[in-house]
Design a protein around this motif. Structure first.
Motif, PDB file in Angstrom:
ATOM      1  N   MET A   1     -51.301 -24.669 -43.478  1.00 37.98           N
ATOM      2  CA  MET A   1     -52.253 -25.802 -43.382  1.00 37.98           C
ATOM      3  C   MET A   1     -51.528 -27.041 -42.868  1.00 37.98           C
ATOM      4  SD  MET A   1     -54.705 -27.298 -46.348  1.00 37.98           S
ATOM      5  CE  MET A   1     -55.445 -25.718 -46.681  1.00 37.98           C
ATOM      6  N   VAL A   3     -51.522 -31.198 -41.918  1.00 41.01           N
ATOM      7  CA  VAL A   3     -52.194 -32.443 -42.272  1.00 41.01           C
ATOM      8  C   VAL A   3     -52.034 -33.471 -41.165  1.00 41.01           C
ATOM      9  CG1 VAL A   3     -52.264 -32.273 -44.754  1.00 41.01           C
ATOM     10  CG2 VAL A   3     -50.153 -32.983 -43.643  1.00 41.01           C
ATOM     11  N   ILE A  13     -49.606 -44.633 -47.496  1.00 41.12           N
ATOM     12  CA  ILE A  13     -48.370 -43.840 -47.544  1.00 41.12           C
ATOM     13  C   ILE A  13     -47.571 -44.225 -48.773  1.00 41.12           C
ATOM     14  CG2 ILE A  13     -46.089 -43.609 -46.496  1.00 41.12           C
ATOM     15  CD1 ILE A  13     -47.197 -42.929 -44.023  1.00 41.12           C
ATOM     16  N   MET A  16     -49.397 -43.030 -51.880  1.00 39.46           N
ATOM     17  CA  MET A  16     -49.267 -41.577 -51.945  1.00 39.46           C
ATOM     18  C   MET A  16     -47.885 -41.183 -52.419  1.00 39.46           C
ATOM     19  SD  MET A  16     -51.387 -39.118 -51.321  1.00 39.46           S
ATOM     20  CE  MET A  16     -52.526 -39.548 -50.028  1.00 39.46           C
ATOM     21  N   ALA A  17     -46.865 -41.873 -51.880  1.00 42.55           N
ATOM     22  CA  ALA A  17     -45.494 -41.597 -52.295  1.00 42.55           C
ATOM     23  C   ALA A  17     -45.301 -41.927 -53.769  1.00 42.55           C
ATOM     24  CB  ALA A  17     -44.517 -42.399 -51.442  1.00 42.55           C
ATOM     25  N   GLU A  18     -45.879 -43.077 -54.189  1.00 42.54           N
ATOM     26  CA  GLU A  18     -45.815 -43.462 -55.608  1.00 42.54           C
ATOM     27  C   GLU A  18     -46.427 -42.373 -56.471  1.00 42.54           C
ATOM     28  OE1 GLU A  18     -44.950 -46.132 -57.449  1.00 42.54           O
ATOM     29  OE2 GLU A  18     -44.689 -47.847 -56.109  1.00 42.54           O
ATOM     30  N   ILE A  20     -46.850 -39.134 -55.798  1.00 46.83           N
ATOM     31  CA  ILE A  20     -46.042 -37.909 -55.852  1.00 46.83           C
ATOM     32  C   ILE A  20     -44.836 -38.121 -56.761  1.00 46.83           C
ATOM     33  CG2 ILE A  20     -44.590 -36.360 -54.488  1.00 46.83           C
ATOM     34  CD1 ILE A  20     -46.530 -36.876 -52.142  1.00 46.83           C
ATOM     35  N   TYR A  21     -44.227 -39.299 -56.622  1.00 46.87           N
ATOM     36  CA  TYR A  21     -43.076 -39.630 -57.469  1.00 46.87           C
ATOM     37  C   TYR A  21     -43.478 -39.635 -58.946  1.00 46.87           C
ATOM     38  CZ  TYR A  21     -39.918 -42.738 -59.960  1.00 46.87           C
ATOM     39  OH  TYR A  21     -39.102 -43.275 -60.900  1.00 46.87           O
ATOM     40  N   LEU A  24     -43.853 -36.190 -60.280  1.00 47.86           N
ATOM     41  CA  LEU A  24     -42.564 -35.542 -60.535  1.00 47.86           C
ATOM     42  C   LEU A  24     -41.968 -36.019 -61.857  1.00 47.86           C
ATOM     43  CD1 LEU A  24     -40.965 -35.721 -56.982  1.00 47.86           C
ATOM     44  CD2 LEU A  24     -41.318 -33.645 -58.278  1.00 47.86           C
ATOM     45  N   ILE A  28     -41.429 -34.005 -65.648  1.00 52.55           N
ATOM     46  CA  ILE A  28     -40.140 -33.848 -66.337  1.00 52.55           C
ATOM     47  C   ILE A  28     -40.253 -34.362 -67.772  1.00 52.55           C
ATOM     48  CG2 ILE A  28     -37.720 -34.544 -66.363  1.00 52.55           C
ATOM     49  CD1 ILE A  28     -37.807 -34.666 -63.337  1.00 52.55           C
TER      50      ILE A  28
ATOM     51  N   GLN B  14     -53.534 -31.514 -49.922  1.00 53.92           N
ATOM     52  CA  GLN B  14     -52.978 -30.936 -48.697  1.00 53.92           C
ATOM     53  C   GLN B  14     -51.509 -31.298 -48.529  1.00 53.92           C
ATOM     54  OE1 GLN B  14     -55.002 -31.637 -45.019  1.00 53.92           O
ATOM     55  NE2 GLN B  14     -56.994 -31.069 -45.852  1.00 53.92           N
ATOM     56  N   ILE B  15     -51.224 -32.587 -48.791  1.00 51.10           N
ATOM     57  CA  ILE B  15     -49.837 -33.038 -48.639  1.00 51.10           C
ATOM     58  C   ILE B  15     -48.924 -32.326 -49.629  1.00 51.10           C
ATOM     59  CG2 ILE B  15     -48.312 -35.017 -48.983  1.00 51.10           C
ATOM     60  CD1 ILE B  15     -50.489 -36.728 -47.692  1.00 51.10           C
ATOM     61  N   GLN B  16     -49.412 -32.207 -50.866  1.00 55.18           N
ATOM     62  CA  GLN B  16     -48.623 -31.507 -51.890  1.00 55.18           C
ATOM     63  C   GLN B  16     -48.330 -30.082 -51.445  1.00 55.18           C
ATOM     64  OE1 GLN B  16     -47.377 -32.062 -54.939  1.00 55.18           O
ATOM     65  NE2 GLN B  16     -48.364 -33.864 -55.816  1.00 55.18           N
ATOM     66  N   GLN B  17     -49.379 -29.418 -50.938  1.00 53.88           N
ATOM     67  CA  GLN B  17     -49.210 -28.034 -50.507  1.00 53.88           C
ATOM     68  C   GLN B  17     -48.204 -27.933 -49.358  1.00 53.88           C
ATOM     69  OE1 GLN B  17     -52.774 -25.877 -49.969  1.00 53.88           O
ATOM     70  NE2 GLN B  17     -51.656 -23.981 -49.578  1.00 53.88           N
ATOM     71  N   HIS B  18     -48.320 -28.892 -48.434  1.00 48.22           N
ATOM     72  CA  HIS B  18     -47.404 -28.895 -47.298  1.00 48.22           C
ATOM     73  C   HIS B  18     -45.973 -29.121 -47.767  1.00 48.22           C
ATOM     74  CE1 HIS B  18     -46.765 -28.982 -43.022  1.00 48.22           C
ATOM     75  NE2 HIS B  18     -45.943 -30.006 -43.165  1.00 48.22           N
ATOM     76  N   LEU B  19     -45.824 -30.059 -48.729  1.00 43.26           N
ATOM     77  CA  LEU B  19     -44.504 -30.335 -49.303  1.00 43.26           C
ATOM     78  C   LEU B  19     -43.901 -29.070 -49.894  1.00 43.26           C
ATOM     79  CD1 LEU B  19     -44.729 -33.714 -51.237  1.00 43.26           C
ATOM     80  CD2 LEU B  19     -42.866 -33.020 -49.794  1.00 43.26           C
ATOM     81  N   TYR B  25     -40.555 -30.028 -51.419  1.00 50.35           N
ATOM     82  CA  TYR B  25     -40.906 -30.398 -52.791  1.00 50.35           C
ATOM     83  C   TYR B  25     -39.803 -29.972 -53.744  1.00 50.35           C
ATOM     84  CZ  TYR B  25     -44.016 -31.466 -56.651  1.00 50.35           C
ATOM     85  OH  TYR B  25     -44.572 -32.025 -57.752  1.00 50.35           O
ATOM     86  N   SER B  29     -37.541 -32.458 -55.855  1.00 51.70           N
ATOM     87  CA  SER B  29     -37.627 -32.297 -57.304  1.00 51.70           C
ATOM     88  C   SER B  29     -36.250 -32.033 -57.905  1.00 51.70           C
ATOM     89  CB  SER B  29     -38.580 -31.151 -57.620  1.00 51.70           C
ATOM     90  OG  SER B  29     -38.527 -30.840 -58.970  1.00 51.70           O
ATOM     91  N   LEU B  32     -34.202 -35.205 -57.816  1.00 53.85           N
ATOM     92  CA  LEU B  32     -34.643 -36.144 -58.848  1.00 53.85           C
ATOM     93  C   LEU B  32     -34.095 -35.744 -60.214  1.00 53.85           C
ATOM     94  CD1 LEU B  32     -36.386 -38.544 -59.736  1.00 53.85           C
ATOM     95  CD2 LEU B  32     -38.277 -36.962 -60.007  1.00 53.85           C
ATOM     96  N   SER B  33     -34.241 -34.469 -60.579  1.00 48.66           N
ATOM     97  CA  SER B  33     -33.762 -34.104 -61.914  1.00 48.66           C
ATOM     98  C   SER B  33     -32.248 -34.200 -62.006  1.00 48.66           C
ATOM     99  CB  SER B  33     -34.247 -32.713 -62.325  1.00 48.66           C
ATOM    100  OG  SER B  33     -34.349 -31.861 -61.242  1.00 48.66           O
ATOM    101  N   MET B  85     -38.196 -42.261 -53.604  1.00 51.70           N
ATOM    102  CA  MET B  85     -39.325 -42.819 -52.862  1.00 51.70           C
ATOM    103  C   MET B  85     -39.040 -42.810 -51.360  1.00 51.70           C
ATOM    104  SD  MET B  85     -41.964 -43.743 -54.630  1.00 51.70           S
ATOM    105  CE  MET B  85     -42.760 -45.096 -53.801  1.00 51.70           C
ATOM    106  N   ILE B  88     -39.566 -39.287 -50.058  1.00 55.57           N
ATOM    107  CA  ILE B  88     -40.976 -38.911 -49.979  1.00 55.57           C
ATOM    108  C   ILE B  88     -41.639 -39.641 -48.817  1.00 55.57           C
ATOM    109  CG2 ILE B  88     -43.171 -38.839 -51.212  1.00 55.57           C
ATOM    110  CD1 ILE B  88     -41.601 -38.853 -53.818  1.00 55.57           C
ATOM    111  N   LYS B  89     -41.321 -40.927 -48.694  1.00 54.55           N
ATOM    112  CA  LYS B  89     -41.938 -41.718 -47.629  1.00 54.55           C
ATOM    113  C   LYS B  89     -41.525 -41.188 -46.258  1.00 54.55           C
ATOM    114  CE  LYS B  89     -41.228 -45.828 -49.657  1.00 54.55           C
ATOM    115  NZ  LYS B  89     -40.958 -47.269 -49.694  1.00 54.55           N
ATOM    116  N   LEU B  92     -43.533 -38.179 -45.611  1.00 51.50           N
ATOM    117  CA  LEU B  92     -44.934 -38.513 -45.325  1.00 51.50           C
ATOM    118  C   LEU B  92     -45.077 -39.088 -43.921  1.00 51.50           C
ATOM    119  CD1 LEU B  92     -46.246 -40.075 -48.653  1.00 51.50           C
ATOM    120  CD2 LEU B  92     -46.669 -37.804 -47.747  1.00 51.50           C
TER     121      LEU B  92
END
Lengths: 105, 98
Positions: A1, A3, A13, A16-18, A20-21, A24, A28, B14-19, B25, B29, B32-33, B85, B88-89, B92
């Motif tokens: 898919m 986008v 953007i 959206m980034a905020e 997703i962050y 995450l 945790i 969609q973005i999550q799935q693409h990630l 992702y 992830s 980050l951890s 961030m 991710i940016k 994106l």
């Protein structure tokens, strides 16, 4: 898919980034909290009157809140010669006792 | 208003799935951890959770979570937050038209 070719201004953007962050980080946190709570529930169910371990900021008392016991006042029974030996002399005793054990029978 | 909200939700999914599909992702992830562990954040959250359990009478996951979560999110160092961030940016920006 894919986008691609979706219009999206700069602000979204960022949000959206905020988003997703935040996702995450919170997952945790949820993982940590759920582990901690279930572990605590298990401990409470298994040991209903589980005492908390003692902490002495001065470093004098042990985890049961007791003073250090003098080692010289503890005695071990030596299996080789059947005598009570002071705990802090036991290794030295063994060295002598085991080497002449045959003589003492 | 509702349709644009739906659009946003769908876009996010969609973005999550693409990630996930591109493997980014997992990479983000893990990073980050790792940095949260390195800066001691994980242990701080564990400690905060323990204190919250001791303070409250019941050990209910949702109750404890409500107490700990907002605090824990705030405790992440700005350095780690900015790094993640940024990643991710950057991702994106690659996949969406602005």
């Amino acid at each position: 898919m894919t986008v691609q070719h979706k219009t999206m201004p700069q602000v979204t953007i960022l949000t959206m980034a905020e988003d997703i962050y935040y996702n995450l980080v919170t997952s945790i946190v949820q993982d940590i909290v759920s582990r901690a709570t279930s572990q605590n529930q298990f401990l409470n169910a298994r040991y209903p009157n589980n005492p908390t371990l003692n902490y002495d900021p001065n470093g004098k008392l042990d985890i049961y809140g007791r003073q250090k016991q003098q080692e010289s006042s503890i005695y071990f029974r030596c299996n080789n010669c059947d005598r009570d030996i002071s705990a802090n002399r036991f290794a030295a005793h063994l060295e002598r006792c085991m080497s002449r054990g045959g003589r003492r029978g | 208003m509702t349709s644009s909200d739906d659009d946003a939700v769908e876009l996010r999914a969609q973005i999550q799935q693409h990630l996930v599909e591109t493997g980014n992702y997992e990479r983000i992830s893990n990073k980050l951890s790792q940095s949260l562990l390195d800066e001691g954040w994980i242990d701080l959250v564990k400690k905060a959770t323990k204190e919250a359990i001791e303070d409250s009478t019941s050990i209910n996951f949702f109750e404890i979570l409500q107490k700990v979560e907002p605090e824990a999110v705030k405790m992440v160092s700005t350095k780690t937050k900015n790094e993640i961030m940024q990643q991710i940016k950057a991702f994106l920006c690659e996949i969406v038209d602005t």
